[in-house]
Write a protein that holds these residues in place. Sequence first.
Motif, PDB file in Angstrom:
ATOM      1  N   ALA A 177       0.818  -1.210   0.000  1.00 56.47           N
ATOM      2  CA  ALA A 177       0.000   0.000   0.000  1.00 56.47           C
ATOM      3  C   ALA A 177       0.853   1.262   0.000  1.00 56.47           C
ATOM      4  O   ALA A 177       0.382   2.330  -0.404  1.00 56.47           O
ATOM      5  CB  ALA A 177      -0.936   0.007   1.211  1.00 56.47           C
ATOM      6  N   LEU A 178       2.089   1.145   0.456  1.00 60.74           N
ATOM      7  CA  LEU A 178       2.996   2.292   0.494  1.00 60.74           C
ATOM      8  C   LEU A 178       3.914   2.256  -0.722  1.00 60.74           C
ATOM      9  O   LEU A 178       4.462   1.207  -1.052  1.00 60.74           O
ATOM     10  CB  LEU A 178       3.850   2.262   1.769  1.00 60.74           C
ATOM     11  N   PRO A 179       4.076   3.377  -1.416  1.00 63.20           N
ATOM     12  CA  PRO A 179       5.065   3.399  -2.516  1.00 63.20           C
ATOM     13  C   PRO A 179       6.452   3.033  -2.003  1.00 63.20           C
ATOM     14  O   PRO A 179       6.866   3.462  -0.917  1.00 63.20           O
ATOM     15  CB  PRO A 179       5.010   4.859  -3.002  1.00 63.20           C
ATOM     16  N   GLY A 180       7.155   2.200  -2.780  1.00 64.45           N
ATOM     17  CA  GLY A 180       8.462   1.728  -2.337  1.00 64.45           C
ATOM     18  C   GLY A 180       9.443   2.853  -2.071  1.00 64.45           C
ATOM     19  O   GLY A 180      10.192   2.822  -1.084  1.00 64.45           O
ATOM     20  N   PHE A 181       9.424   3.875  -2.927  1.00 63.38           N
ATOM     21  CA  PHE A 181      10.353   4.986  -2.736  1.00 63.38           C
ATOM     22  C   PHE A 181      10.038   5.754  -1.458  1.00 63.38           C
ATOM     23  O   PHE A 181      10.955   6.150  -0.721  1.00 63.38           O
ATOM     24  CB  PHE A 181      10.286   5.927  -3.940  1.00 63.38           C
ATOM     25  N   LEU A 182       8.749   5.944  -1.176  1.00 64.86           N
ATOM     26  CA  LEU A 182       8.361   6.663   0.039  1.00 64.86           C
ATOM     27  C   LEU A 182       8.740   5.867   1.282  1.00 64.86           C
ATOM     28  O   LEU A 182       9.223   6.436   2.274  1.00 64.86           O
ATOM     29  CB  LEU A 182       6.853   6.931   0.026  1.00 64.86           C
ATOM     30  N   LEU A 183       8.538   4.553   1.243  1.00 66.05           N
ATOM     31  CA  LEU A 183       8.916   3.716   2.378  1.00 66.05           C
ATOM     32  C   LEU A 183      10.422   3.768   2.609  1.00 66.05           C
ATOM     33  O   LEU A 183      10.881   3.902   3.756  1.00 66.05           O
ATOM     34  CB  LEU A 183       8.466   2.278   2.130  1.00 66.05           C
ATOM     35  N   ALA A 184      11.208   3.674   1.535  1.00 62.14           N
ATOM     36  CA  ALA A 184      12.662   3.759   1.674  1.00 62.14           C
ATOM     37  C   ALA A 184      13.076   5.132   2.186  1.00 62.14           C
ATOM     38  O   ALA A 184      13.997   5.252   3.014  1.00 62.14           O
ATOM     39  CB  ALA A 184      13.328   3.480   0.325  1.00 62.14           C
ATOM     40  N   LEU A 185      12.394   6.163   1.748  1.00 59.39           N
ATOM     41  CA  LEU A 185      12.707   7.521   2.206  1.00 59.39           C
ATOM     42  C   LEU A 185      12.453   7.666   3.695  1.00 59.39           C
ATOM     43  O   LEU A 185      13.242   8.299   4.410  1.00 59.39           O
ATOM     44  CB  LEU A 185      11.879   8.535   1.414  1.00 59.39           C
ATOM     45  N   CYS A 186      11.375   7.073   4.196  1.00 62.49           N
ATOM     46  CA  CYS A 186      11.075   7.136   5.629  1.00 62.49           C
ATOM     47  C   CYS A 186      12.145   6.419   6.446  1.00 62.49           C
ATOM     48  O   CYS A 186      12.578   6.909   7.493  1.00 62.49           O
ATOM     49  CB  CYS A 186       9.702   6.518   5.901  1.00 62.49           C
ATOM     50  N   VAL A 187      12.587   5.263   5.964  1.00 60.81           N
ATOM     51  CA  VAL A 187      13.620   4.518   6.684  1.00 60.81           C
ATOM     52  C   VAL A 187      14.930   5.296   6.704  1.00 60.81           C
ATOM     53  O   VAL A 187      15.592   5.409   7.747  1.00 60.81           O
ATOM     54  CB  VAL A 187      13.822   3.130   6.030  1.00 60.81           C
ATOM     55  N   VAL A 188      15.312   5.868   5.567  1.00 58.98           N
ATOM     56  CA  VAL A 188      16.561   6.616   5.498  1.00 58.98           C
ATOM     57  C   VAL A 188      16.473   7.881   6.344  1.00 58.98           C
ATOM     58  O   VAL A 188      17.445   8.270   7.016  1.00 58.98           O
ATOM     59  CB  VAL A 188      16.891   6.951   4.030  1.00 58.98           C
ATOM     60  N   ALA A 189      15.323   8.533   6.343  1.00 55.46           N
ATOM     61  CA  ALA A 189      15.166   9.730   7.162  1.00 55.46           C
ATOM     62  C   ALA A 189      15.271   9.417   8.650  1.00 55.46           C
ATOM     63  O   ALA A 189      15.720  10.250   9.441  1.00 55.46           O
ATOM     64  CB  ALA A 189      13.824  10.389   6.850  1.00 55.46           C
ATOM     65  N   ALA A 190      14.865   8.203   9.032  1.00 56.00           N
ATOM     66  CA  ALA A 190      14.932   7.822  10.443  1.00 56.00           C
ATOM     67  C   ALA A 190      16.349   7.464  10.874  1.00 56.00           C
ATOM     68  O   ALA A 190      16.768   7.788  11.994  1.00 56.00           O
ATOM     69  CB  ALA A 190      13.987   6.652  10.710  1.00 56.00           C
ATOM     70  N   PHE A 191      17.113   6.817  10.004  1.00 55.25           N
ATOM     71  CA  PHE A 191      18.442   6.336  10.369  1.00 55.25           C
ATOM     72  C   PHE A 191      19.578   7.226   9.882  1.00 55.25           C
ATOM     73  O   PHE A 191      20.722   7.025  10.277  1.00 55.25           O
ATOM     74  CB  PHE A 191      18.652   4.915   9.838  1.00 55.25           C
ATOM     75  N   GLY A 192      19.281   8.180   9.002  1.00 53.68           N
ATOM     76  CA  GLY A 192      20.322   9.068   8.517  1.00 53.68           C
ATOM     77  C   GLY A 192      20.822   8.665   7.147  1.00 53.68           C
ATOM     78  O   GLY A 192      20.579   7.552   6.675  1.00 53.68           O
ATOM     79  N   PRO A 193      21.532   9.582   6.457  1.00 52.23           N
ATOM     80  CA  PRO A 193      22.023   9.293   5.110  1.00 52.23           C
ATOM     81  C   PRO A 193      23.153   8.276   5.124  1.00 52.23           C
ATOM     82  O   PRO A 193      23.761   8.001   6.156  1.00 52.23           O
ATOM     83  CB  PRO A 193      22.502  10.665   4.613  1.00 52.23           C
ATOM     84  N   GLY A 194      23.424   7.751   3.961  1.00 55.10           N
ATOM     85  CA  GLY A 194      24.487   6.755   3.815  1.00 55.10           C
ATOM     86  C   GLY A 194      24.028   5.628   2.912  1.00 55.10           C
ATOM     87  O   GLY A 194      22.833   5.294   2.871  1.00 55.10           O
ATOM     88  N   THR A 195      24.971   5.053   2.186  1.00 58.10           N
ATOM     89  CA  THR A 195      24.626   3.999   1.241  1.00 58.10           C
ATOM     90  C   THR A 195      24.010   2.788   1.932  1.00 58.10           C
ATOM     91  O   THR A 195      23.059   2.181   1.428  1.00 58.10           O
ATOM     92  CB  THR A 195      25.876   3.572   0.450  1.00 58.10           C
ATOM     93  N   THR A 196      24.536   2.415   3.102  1.00 59.21           N
ATOM     94  CA  THR A 196      24.012   1.246   3.818  1.00 59.21           C
ATOM     95  C   THR A 196      22.575   1.470   4.257  1.00 59.21           C
ATOM     96  O   THR A 196      21.720   0.583   4.101  1.00 59.21           O
ATOM     97  CB  THR A 196      24.889   0.930   5.039  1.00 59.21           C
ATOM     98  N   HIS A 197      22.288   2.642   4.809  1.00 58.02           N
ATOM     99  CA  HIS A 197      20.923   2.935   5.235  1.00 58.02           C
ATOM    100  C   HIS A 197      19.967   2.995   4.047  1.00 58.02           C
ATOM    101  O   HIS A 197      18.818   2.543   4.139  1.00 58.02           O
ATOM    102  CB  HIS A 197      20.897   4.258   6.009  1.00 58.02           C
ATOM    103  N   VAL A 198      20.446   3.551   2.948  1.00 57.64           N
ATOM    104  CA  VAL A 198      19.625   3.580   1.737  1.00 57.64           C
ATOM    105  C   VAL A 198      19.328   2.158   1.261  1.00 57.64           C
ATOM    106  O   VAL A 198      18.190   1.831   0.884  1.00 57.64           O
ATOM    107  CB  VAL A 198      20.335   4.388   0.634  1.00 57.64           C
ATOM    108  N   ALA A 199      20.326   1.292   1.283  1.00 58.20           N
ATOM    109  CA  ALA A 199      20.138  -0.093   0.848  1.00 58.20           C
ATOM    110  C   ALA A 199      19.135  -0.821   1.740  1.00 58.20           C
ATOM    111  O   ALA A 199      18.293  -1.591   1.255  1.00 58.20           O
ATOM    112  CB  ALA A 199      21.475  -0.830   0.845  1.00 58.20           C
ATOM    113  N   ILE A 200      19.208  -0.580   3.045  1.00 62.07           N
ATOM    114  CA  ILE A 200      18.255  -1.226   3.960  1.00 62.07           C
ATOM    115  C   ILE A 200      16.838  -0.736   3.689  1.00 62.07           C
ATOM    116  O   ILE A 200      15.885  -1.531   3.639  1.00 62.07           O
ATOM    117  CB  ILE A 200      18.658  -0.948   5.420  1.00 62.07           C
ATOM    118  N   GLY A 201      16.681   0.573   3.511  1.00 67.20           N
ATOM    119  CA  GLY A 201      15.362   1.114   3.225  1.00 67.20           C
ATOM    120  C   GLY A 201      14.779   0.568   1.936  1.00 67.20           C
ATOM    121  O   GLY A 201      13.606   0.173   1.873  1.00 67.20           O
TER     122      GLY A 201
END
Length: 285
Positions: A132-156
């Motif tokens: 139900a959530l757009p994948g990009f928006l979900l990844a953006l929320c995860v990255v915004a919570a944990f901070g920038p960085g390639t690893t955090h982006v990959a997890i999101g």
Amino acid sequence: MTVTFSPPTRPSATNRRTRFSANNLATILAVAVLATVLLWTFFPAWFTSHDPLVGDGSQKFLPPGPEHWFGTDRAGRDTFTRVVHGTRNTVHGALIGTSIGLVVGTILGVAAGVLRGAVDAVVMRLVDVLLALPGFLLALCVVAAFGPGTTHVAIGVGIAAVAPFARVARGEALRVVQLEYVEAARVSGAKPAAVLFRHVLPNSAGPIVALIPTELGSTILNIAGLGFLGYGALPPTPEWGTLLSEGRDYLANAWWLTTLPGIVVLIAVLAVSRAGRILQRRFRI
């Protein structure tokens, strides 16, 4: 009144050969692009001798030419070199994200398809929430919570990729568990773990594997998009999305800083999508 039926026209041999040649050419080009991207990822020094982090201040904003194929940026750094070296961060992030979606999604989907009942209901409701959530928006929320960085982006991005793998794995597991040889294995006294790993997973793997290139292409786009927004690798580390972001302020007088890296991202995603279509036809998805 007479009714005349004309037989259906069949494509001529020339048209079939033309389509066959076009498909072969597209496949060859896709393989060549993927091979180049892999070489850029693991052996970037083979393709350029420039430093991706240090530039020459006297060569700022040079247009594309024989010496600098993609021109230079505001610091006099070779843009092609930064694209080549930035491939490693982007591809590594995409592989990590796709692997997270593959492993977690397959486990959840197979568990739901084999165990059914309450497990199936809980897992699929979780998958529905993720879908139900757009994948990009979900990844953006995860990255915004944990901070920038390639690893955090990959997890999101990996969390966003769980749902498609889970749905495909569940559908295949439901199909396989109803086959006769699986029932025969259960009746013969085989343990549930043996049935799962010896029969269900191997015979469900085809469509799941065919989904990997499609999700990998989406993951590359999401990572590049998050890098464009400033959540990727921290400057001056090169990354495809970061390079696009760095050049957007100079579109009027240095169009190559954004256009050429963008074309590289587009071609890479199209090549991955082509590989996905080939696998989908192979497994008839």
